[in-house]
Design a protein around this motif. Structure first.
Motif, mmCIF file in Angstrom:
data_model
loop_
_atom_site.group_PDB
_atom_site.id
_atom_site.type_symbol
_atom_site.label_atom_id
_atom_site.label_comp_id
_atom_site.label_asym_id
_atom_site.label_seq_id
_atom_site.Cartn_x
_atom_site.Cartn_y
_atom_site.Cartn_z
ATOM 1 N N ASP A 1 0.840 -1.201 0.000
ATOM 2 C CA ASP A 1 0.000 0.000 0.000
ATOM 3 C C ASP A 1 0.873 1.248 0.000
ATOM 4 O OD1 ASP A 1 -2.267 -1.528 0.063
ATOM 5 O OD2 ASP A 1 -2.684 -1.239 2.195
ATOM 6 N N GLY A 2 0.419 2.270 -0.690
ATOM 7 C CA GLY A 2 1.112 3.549 -0.663
ATOM 8 C C GLY A 2 1.814 3.864 -1.970
ATOM 9 N N PRO A 3 2.099 5.145 -2.204
ATOM 10 C CA PRO A 3 2.760 5.573 -3.444
ATOM 11 C C PRO A 3 4.124 4.901 -3.615
ATOM 12 C CG PRO A 3 1.922 7.457 -2.191
ATOM 13 C CD PRO A 3 1.811 6.263 -1.290
ATOM 14 N N GLY A 4 4.400 4.535 -4.870
ATOM 15 C CA GLY A 4 5.702 3.978 -5.180
ATOM 16 C C GLY A 4 5.893 2.542 -4.758
ATOM 17 N N LEU A 5 4.800 1.846 -4.414
ATOM 18 C CA LEU A 5 4.937 0.473 -3.940
ATOM 19 C C LEU A 5 4.188 -0.482 -4.874
ATOM 20 C CD1 LEU A 5 4.658 1.152 -0.092
ATOM 21 C CD2 LEU A 5 6.720 0.669 -1.435
ATOM 22 N N GLY A 6 3.272 -1.316 -4.336
ATOM 23 C CA GLY A 6 2.640 -2.369 -5.129
ATOM 24 C C GLY A 6 1.698 -1.845 -6.193
ATOM 25 N N GLY A 7 1.583 -2.595 -7.289
ATOM 26 C CA GLY A 7 0.649 -2.274 -8.359
ATOM 27 C C GLY A 7 0.388 -3.489 -9.225
ATOM 28 N N ASN A 8 -0.816 -3.572 -9.795
ATOM 29 C CA ASN A 8 -1.222 -4.713 -10.619
ATOM 30 C C ASN A 8 -1.068 -6.044 -9.880
ATOM 31 O OD1 ASN A 8 0.188 -2.862 -13.216
ATOM 32 N ND2 ASN A 8 -1.987 -3.383 -13.174
ATOM 33 N N THR A 9 -1.357 -6.015 -8.595
ATOM 34 C CA THR A 9 -1.240 -7.227 -7.774
ATOM 35 C C THR A 9 -2.589 -7.942 -7.694
ATOM 36 O OG1 THR A 9 -1.561 -5.820 -5.825
ATOM 37 C CG2 THR A 9 0.708 -6.415 -6.380
ATOM 38 N N ASP A 10 -3.151 -8.260 -8.859
ATOM 39 C CA ASP A 10 -4.445 -8.949 -8.919
ATOM 40 C C ASP A 10 -4.434 -10.186 -8.022
ATOM 41 O OD1 ASP A 10 -4.168 -7.244 -11.148
ATOM 42 O OD2 ASP A 10 -5.641 -8.387 -12.281
ATOM 43 N N GLY A 11 -5.532 -10.409 -7.306
ATOM 44 C CA GLY A 11 -5.615 -11.577 -6.445
ATOM 45 C C GLY A 11 -5.807 -12.858 -7.225
ATOM 46 N N PHE A 12 -6.945 -12.958 -7.955
ATOM 47 C CA PHE A 12 -7.271 -14.151 -8.734
ATOM 48 C C PHE A 12 -7.651 -13.719 -10.144
ATOM 49 C CE2 PHE A 12 -8.460 -15.006 -4.318
ATOM 50 C CZ PHE A 12 -7.834 -16.214 -4.065
ATOM 51 N N ASP A 13 -6.816 -14.013 -11.116
ATOM 52 C CA ASP A 13 -7.141 -13.817 -12.529
ATOM 53 C C ASP A 13 -7.578 -15.165 -13.098
ATOM 54 O OD1 ASP A 13 -6.530 -11.128 -12.585
ATOM 55 O OD2 ASP A 13 -4.448 -11.446 -13.167
ATOM 56 N N ILE A 14 -8.771 -15.212 -13.686
ATOM 57 C CA ILE A 14 -9.337 -16.481 -14.152
ATOM 58 C C ILE A 14 -9.647 -16.375 -15.642
ATOM 59 C CG2 ILE A 14 -11.214 -18.139 -13.876
ATOM 60 C CD1 ILE A 14 -11.572 -17.032 -11.014
ATOM 61 N N SER A 15 -9.177 -17.371 -16.422
ATOM 62 C CA SER A 15 -9.452 -17.377 -17.855
ATOM 63 C C SER A 15 -9.605 -18.804 -18.359
ATOM 64 C CB SER A 15 -8.329 -16.670 -18.626
ATOM 65 O OG SER A 15 -7.094 -17.334 -18.451
ATOM 66 N N ALA A 16 -10.477 -18.967 -19.344
ATOM 67 C CA ALA A 16 -10.663 -20.241 -20.046
ATOM 68 C C ALA A 16 -10.821 -21.412 -19.084
ATOM 69 C CB ALA A 16 -9.493 -20.492 -21.004
ATOM 70 N N SER A 17 -11.559 -21.210 -18.008
ATOM 71 C CA SER A 17 -11.708 -22.233 -16.969
ATOM 72 C C SER A 17 -13.183 -22.423 -16.642
ATOM 73 C CB SER A 17 -10.940 -21.835 -15.712
ATOM 74 O OG SER A 17 -9.547 -21.727 -15.981
#
Length: 376
Positions: free
Chosen positions: A187-203
């Motif tokens: 959390d916070g500027p300059g730290l984590g990004g695009n940290t998707d929890g669960f990406d689901i495809s073709a399932s």
């Protein structure tokens, strides 16, 4: 002499039959360890990873104990035999290197993946975080579940993922229970990004129960697939429970999705469906039921058919039909918007919203083509 030679040969054979938990390289050691299917195969510390390359059909019970994985290398469990159990024990950690990953990849049929009490899979994301997500430093995705069939993942604790956490693709009849994703340190500027929890495809037939996710992007993002359930979850700090973005992939259909009995708190968005501008696909039979919103900063409910083309009129190539919201309630912060619905003409239909009550924030003046019974 004949009896002595036979006895010596037998003795040498016995000395070479060692399990992965006791095998150490030495002068008299064979080129690779021999596994006994009736015994657990334990791989631990800094030497355990090098032994894993010898993994074969003899191992039905694998224990990864305080395993250290070298930098720039995948913990590769893609060749598991059917009916294998994998247990993470202690802390599993990875060395630092800029690369695409994944840190961990698992596939197989009738696979059981679990975490022992107190176990942690530590991605050391703080070494990669720069506030630029998928840009900036090259960051590895974490947990690739590919072609897991009739399998389960339970009691896994993920700490500090560099970028996307679970990538679930081409999986069928997979259940994830009591998974914790703790990227609160990002959390916070300059730290984590695009940290998707669960990406689901073709399932298909994917069930996620009791997940706790603190991250900086979608808690769940369903890009394609059918018969997907997310229940009894808590999502904190991210972009909410999302369908999409839809369009521009090989598979652009999402059908029969249930988000139920879950809380979305201190997040940018709550309920979210995003279809790409100018693309084709289908979103149908989506239900959000008993969803509680707390302190949403941007949109409590966000349904957008112009995703990826801000300011452009919505397009109709990805119709959203049979969307049900039941008992979706909660609060939006002072600068946020309660509901934003941006549909193309005739491309959103057969929606059923009941007991939808989002308070705080402001009302949108930019909603387009609202289905009957929907307010904005």
């Amino acid at each position: 002499m004949g009896h002595f030679t036979a006895f010596l040969s037998l003795l040498l054979c016995i000395s070479f039959e060692v399990s992965a938990s006791s095998w150490q390289p030495g002068i008299l050691s064979p080129r690779r360890p021999t596994f006994q299917r009736s015994l657990p195969c334990t791989f631990n510390g800094t030497t355990g990873f090098s032994q894993l390359k010898y993994l074969n059909s003899s191992c039905a019970d694998i224990i990864l104990s305080n395993l250290t994985v070298p930098a720039g290398v995948t913990l590769d469990l893609r060749r598991l035999q059917p009916n294998t159990t994998v247990t993470f024990d202690g802390q599993t950690s990875w060395g630092f290197q800029e690369w695409a990953g994944p840190l961990l990849s698992i596939s197989g049929i009738n696979i059981t993946i679990t975490g022992a009490p107190g176990s942690v899979l530590n991605g050391s994301g703080e070494l990669w975080w720069d506030g630029k997500g998928q840009s900036g430093k090259k960051k590895p995705k974490f947990f690739q579940a590919h072609a897991l069939i009739n399998s389960s993942i339970s009691d896994i604790h993920i700490l500090n993922s560099p970028v996307h956490v679970f990538s679930i693709s081409d999986c069928h009849n997979l259940t994830l229970t009591n998974v914790t994703i703790d990227n609160s340190g990002g959390d916070g500027p300059g730290l984590g990004g695009n940290t998707d929890g669960f990406d689901i495809s073709a399932s298909t037939n994917i069930t996620i129960i009791g997940a706790k996710v603190h991250n900086q992007d979608d808690c769940v993002a369903i890009n394609s697939g059918a018969n997907i359930t997310f229940r009894d979850g808590v999502c904190i700090g991210g972009h909410g429970l999302s369908v999409g973005s839809i369009g521009g992939r090989g598979d652009n259909t999402v059908a029969n999705v249930l988000f139920e009995d879950s809380v979305i708190a201190d997040s940018q968005n709550g309920v979210r469906i995003k279809t790409k501008h100018g693309q084709n696909g289908t979103v149908t039979r989506i239900t959000y039921k008993n969803i509680r919103l707390q302190n949403i900063t941007k949109y409590g409910i966000d349904i957008d058919q112009s995703y990826g083309a801000t300011g452009q009129p919505p397009t109709t190539g990805v119709p959203i039909t049979d969307l049900t919201l039941v008992n979706v309630t909660g609060t939006v912060g002072g600068t946020g918007t309660k509901v934003f619905v941006n549909c193309g003409e005739g491309s959103c239909s057969a929606w059923n919203w009941t007991e939808v009550a989002v308070t705080g924030g402001k009302n949108s003046t930019k909603c387009l083509h609202l289905p009957v019974g929907v307010w904005c």
